[in-house]
Design an enzyme around this catalytic site. Sequence first.
Site, mmCIF file in Angstrom:
data_model
loop_
_atom_site.group_PDB
_atom_site.id
_atom_site.type_symbol
_atom_site.label_atom_id
_atom_site.label_comp_id
_atom_site.label_asym_id
_atom_site.label_seq_id
_atom_site.Cartn_x
_atom_site.Cartn_y
_atom_site.Cartn_z
ATOM 1 N N HIS A 194 -14.546 -12.366 2.041
ATOM 2 C CA HIS A 194 -12.883 -10.922 1.877
ATOM 3 C C HIS A 194 -11.809 -11.604 2.439
ATOM 4 O O HIS A 194 -11.575 -11.137 3.759
ATOM 5 C CB HIS A 194 -13.417 -9.412 1.245
ATOM 6 C CG HIS A 194 -12.258 -7.922 1.698
ATOM 7 N ND1 HIS A 194 -12.375 -7.567 0.771
ATOM 8 C CD2 HIS A 194 -11.062 -8.957 1.835
ATOM 9 C CE1 HIS A 194 -11.118 -7.322 0.740
ATOM 10 N NE2 HIS A 194 -10.606 -7.810 1.534
ATOM 11 N N HIS A 250 -7.210 -12.442 3.105
ATOM 12 C CA HIS A 250 -5.882 -12.248 2.736
ATOM 13 C C HIS A 250 -5.892 -13.067 3.420
ATOM 14 O O HIS A 250 -5.373 -13.520 4.678
ATOM 15 C CB HIS A 250 -5.000 -11.155 3.495
ATOM 16 C CG HIS A 250 -6.463 -9.547 2.900
ATOM 17 N ND1 HIS A 250 -5.639 -9.238 1.920
ATOM 18 C CD2 HIS A 250 -7.098 -9.058 3.363
ATOM 19 C CE1 HIS A 250 -6.452 -8.441 1.373
ATOM 20 N NE2 HIS A 250 -7.393 -8.087 1.984
ATOM 21 N N LEU A 251 -4.903 -14.370 2.477
ATOM 22 C CA LEU A 251 -4.217 -15.207 3.308
ATOM 23 C C LEU A 251 -2.742 -15.424 2.908
ATOM 24 O O LEU A 251 -2.559 -15.861 3.498
ATOM 25 C CB LEU A 251 -4.852 -17.058 1.949
ATOM 26 C CG LEU A 251 -5.915 -16.912 2.767
ATOM 27 C CD1 LEU A 251 -6.095 -18.648 1.547
ATOM 28 C CD2 LEU A 251 -6.325 -17.646 3.960
ATOM 29 N N ARG A 252 -1.932 -14.282 2.084
ATOM 30 C CA ARG A 252 -1.172 -14.701 2.511
ATOM 31 C C ARG A 252 -0.076 -15.557 1.402
ATOM 32 O O ARG A 252 -0.599 -15.858 0.515
ATOM 33 C CB ARG A 252 -0.109 -13.894 3.066
ATOM 34 C CG ARG A 252 -0.523 -13.096 4.250
ATOM 35 C CD ARG A 252 -0.990 -11.671 3.633
ATOM 36 N NE ARG A 252 -0.826 -11.277 4.421
ATOM 37 C CZ ARG A 252 -2.132 -9.509 4.683
ATOM 38 N NH1 ARG A 252 -2.395 -9.669 2.919
ATOM 39 N NH2 ARG A 252 -2.213 -8.618 5.049
ATOM 40 N N ASN A 295 -3.314 -9.708 -3.618
ATOM 41 C CA ASN A 295 -2.935 -8.654 -2.988
ATOM 42 C C ASN A 295 -1.377 -9.355 -2.506
ATOM 43 O O ASN A 295 -0.948 -8.323 -1.552
ATOM 44 C CB ASN A 295 -3.032 -6.805 -2.544
ATOM 45 C CG ASN A 295 -3.429 -7.674 -1.130
ATOM 46 O OD1 ASN A 295 -3.643 -8.852 -0.610
ATOM 47 N ND2 ASN A 295 -3.448 -6.856 0.486
ATOM 48 N N LYS A 316 -10.010 -8.144 -8.636
ATOM 49 C CA LYS A 316 -9.931 -6.862 -7.605
ATOM 50 C C LYS A 316 -9.825 -5.656 -8.317
ATOM 51 O O LYS A 316 -8.540 -5.291 -8.546
ATOM 52 C CB LYS A 316 -9.299 -6.804 -6.407
ATOM 53 C CG LYS A 316 -9.241 -6.254 -5.174
ATOM 54 C CD LYS A 316 -10.286 -6.139 -4.282
ATOM 55 C CE LYS A 316 -9.947 -4.600 -3.379
ATOM 56 N NZ LYS A 316 -9.807 -5.057 -1.916
ATOM 57 N N HIS A 342 -11.954 -1.793 -3.959
ATOM 58 C CA HIS A 342 -11.192 -1.401 -2.097
ATOM 59 C C HIS A 342 -11.596 0.874 -2.660
ATOM 60 O O HIS A 342 -10.823 1.484 -3.185
ATOM 61 C CB HIS A 342 -9.478 -1.528 -2.281
ATOM 62 C CG HIS A 342 -9.425 -0.872 -1.107
ATOM 63 N ND1 HIS A 342 -8.953 -1.057 0.026
ATOM 64 C CD2 HIS A 342 -9.200 0.674 -0.401
ATOM 65 C CE1 HIS A 342 -8.555 -0.744 0.888
ATOM 66 N NE2 HIS A 342 -8.901 1.178 0.742
ATOM 67 N N HIS A 384 -15.314 -4.075 2.411
ATOM 68 C CA HIS A 384 -15.364 -3.445 3.552
ATOM 69 C C HIS A 384 -16.061 -2.377 3.975
ATOM 70 O O HIS A 384 -15.170 -1.819 3.938
ATOM 71 C CB HIS A 384 -13.611 -3.354 4.196
ATOM 72 C CG HIS A 384 -12.514 -3.409 2.878
ATOM 73 N ND1 HIS A 384 -12.936 -2.288 2.540
ATOM 74 C CD2 HIS A 384 -11.967 -4.561 2.650
ATOM 75 C CE1 HIS A 384 -11.693 -2.493 1.352
ATOM 76 N NE2 HIS A 384 -11.178 -3.211 1.788
ATOM 77 N N LEU A 444 -7.414 -0.765 7.066
ATOM 78 C CA LEU A 444 -7.678 0.599 5.798
ATOM 79 C C LEU A 444 -9.400 -0.268 5.310
ATOM 80 O O LEU A 444 -8.978 -2.020 4.559
ATOM 81 C CB LEU A 444 -7.290 0.192 5.522
ATOM 82 C CG LEU A 444 -6.058 1.165 5.255
ATOM 83 C CD1 LEU A 444 -4.561 1.843 4.540
ATOM 84 C CD2 LEU A 444 -6.347 3.460 5.761
ATOM 85 N N ASP A 498 -12.135 -9.592 5.290
ATOM 86 C CA ASP A 498 -10.758 -8.769 5.110
ATOM 87 C C ASP A 498 -9.766 -9.509 6.340
ATOM 88 O O ASP A 498 -9.504 -8.343 6.791
ATOM 89 C CB ASP A 498 -10.808 -7.027 5.292
ATOM 90 C CG ASP A 498 -10.014 -6.430 4.682
ATOM 91 O OD1 ASP A 498 -8.811 -6.987 4.271
ATOM 92 O OD2 ASP A 498 -9.568 -5.197 4.984
ATOM 93 N N HIS A 526 -0.380 -9.714 9.630
ATOM 94 C CA HIS A 526 0.914 -8.876 9.217
ATOM 95 C C HIS A 526 1.524 -9.192 11.111
ATOM 96 O O HIS A 526 0.949 -9.389 11.716
ATOM 97 C CB HIS A 526 0.294 -7.414 9.129
ATOM 98 C CG HIS A 526 0.010 -7.009 8.495
ATOM 99 N ND1 HIS A 526 0.298 -6.209 7.383
ATOM 100 C CD2 HIS A 526 -0.960 -6.264 8.443
ATOM 101 C CE1 HIS A 526 0.141 -6.676 6.333
ATOM 102 N NE2 HIS A 526 -1.092 -5.822 6.630
ATOM 103 N N ALA A 540 -1.774 -1.601 8.120
ATOM 104 C CA ALA A 540 -2.953 -1.943 7.826
ATOM 105 C C ALA A 540 -3.264 -3.262 8.214
ATOM 106 O O ALA A 540 -2.969 -3.903 7.499
ATOM 107 C CB ALA A 540 -3.497 -1.322 7.537
HETATM 108 C C1 NCD Z 1 -4.881 -5.348 3.652
HETATM 109 C C2 NCD Z 1 -3.967 -5.974 3.622
HETATM 110 O O1 NCD Z 1 -2.689 -6.036 4.786
HETATM 111 O O2 NCD Z 1 -3.698 -6.990 2.237
HETATM 112 N N1 NCD Z 1 -5.263 -4.280 5.054
HETATM 113 C C3 NCD Z 1 -6.739 -4.146 5.888
HETATM 114 O O3 NCD Z 1 -5.621 -3.296 6.132
HETATM 115 N N2 NCD Z 1 -7.477 -4.493 5.782
HETATM 116 C C4 NCD Z 1 -5.394 -4.244 2.156
HETATM 117 C C5 NCD Z 1 -6.487 -4.102 2.334
HETATM 118 O O4 NCD Z 1 -7.662 -4.911 2.456
HETATM 119 O O5 NCD Z 1 -6.803 -2.918 2.591
HETATM 120 ZN ZN ZN Z 2 -8.400 -6.235 2.061
#
Ligand code: NCD
Ligand code: ZN
Length: 346
Positions: free
Chosen positions: A14, A16-18, A42, A100, A137, A175, A220, A248, A252, A264
């Site tokens: 899990h 997030h690479l943006r 996302n 997802k 989620h 998560h 989150l 996860d 940011h 988050a």
């Molecule tokens: C994630 C995000 O920033 O994309 N944020 C997080 O707090 N985990 C989104 C997610 O997985 O809930």
């Molecule tokens: Zn996530």
Amino acid sequence: MTVQLTIPRPDDWHLHLRDGAMLRAVLPETARDFARAIIMPNLVPPVVTGDQASAYRDRILAALPDGTTFEPLMTLYLTEDTDPADVAAAHASGLVKAVKLYPAGATTNSASGVSDFNKVRPVLEKMAEIGLPLCTHGEVTDSDIDIFDREAVFIDQVLDPIRKATPGLRVVMEHITTKDAAAYVTSQDSDLGATITTHHLIINRNHMLVGGIRPHYYCLPVAKREEHRLALRAAATSGDKRFFLGTDSAPHTDPNKLNTCGCAGCFTAPNTMPLLAHVFDENDALEKLAGFASENGPAFYRLPVNTDTMTLAKQDTAVSFPDKIDTPDGPVTVFDPGFDVFWKVT
Ligand code: NCD
Ligand code: ZN
């Protein structure tokens, strides 16, 4: 004496690479340690179709530093308009490894998520038929449900009904943050798995809120009480194959975190494996780290375990990690566990 631990190269189930400059800045942090990762969809706009996932995969591969090997395992963002045939084709081609589910409004960039679960029934039925996992989620979004209860309520009100209505659907509870979620997983069969993050094994809600609010611990699902953190540690170190690592890691920039309405997400990609070695060592469960980080995930996703290895070594003096990484969009703060860490990846 230096203690060493060698495990199959881990994967992150899990991540997030943006995109764009942020992708280029954070990808090397994951590719350094992990062979593969399940890539969250996302983005803005979200990765909904097979074509979009294919284009995003190309952008990730193009952003890899020279000489690095890393396999992005792509996912599709489930919307009420998702076409079951497109999902099936993206799975059949080998491109997509999961779909997802974000309840609409649950977290960062989830506005296109699902409000009416009846509308996604045909997609879920197709996924059950072809064996494509659903990553959830797991938080309800009703404004009258307390944020600390949203995961437990999701299990009763959404997840269990979906699973009962869709026999054979393979689901990953992403998560997990509560003893309720861990207990639900162990009460079910092997069609249900769960990822656990590094940070939820380390912090409870006091770490975030006592003595001043710590925005870099806000993610989150939000960290819960200590009894839940201990239940997650017990699950992760149990050896039960249904629990595996999903960091996860969610970068940011500092301006977006340190804000009157801060984002988050914890950025744990750079130091996850040393932190996990610390956690498993503390729980006298170092021999279970290979299962959690390297073996149980591939078993759930029906993929081979990586053949190369990672060695972690416990040092006599504390190891230091960068506080932040710089990106053209601004600095991104690396998760600080709040204690000295003696493990490093050699
Ligand atoms: C994630 C995000 O920033 O994309 N944020 C997080 O707090 N985990 C989104 C997610 O997985 O809930
Ligand atoms: Zn996530």
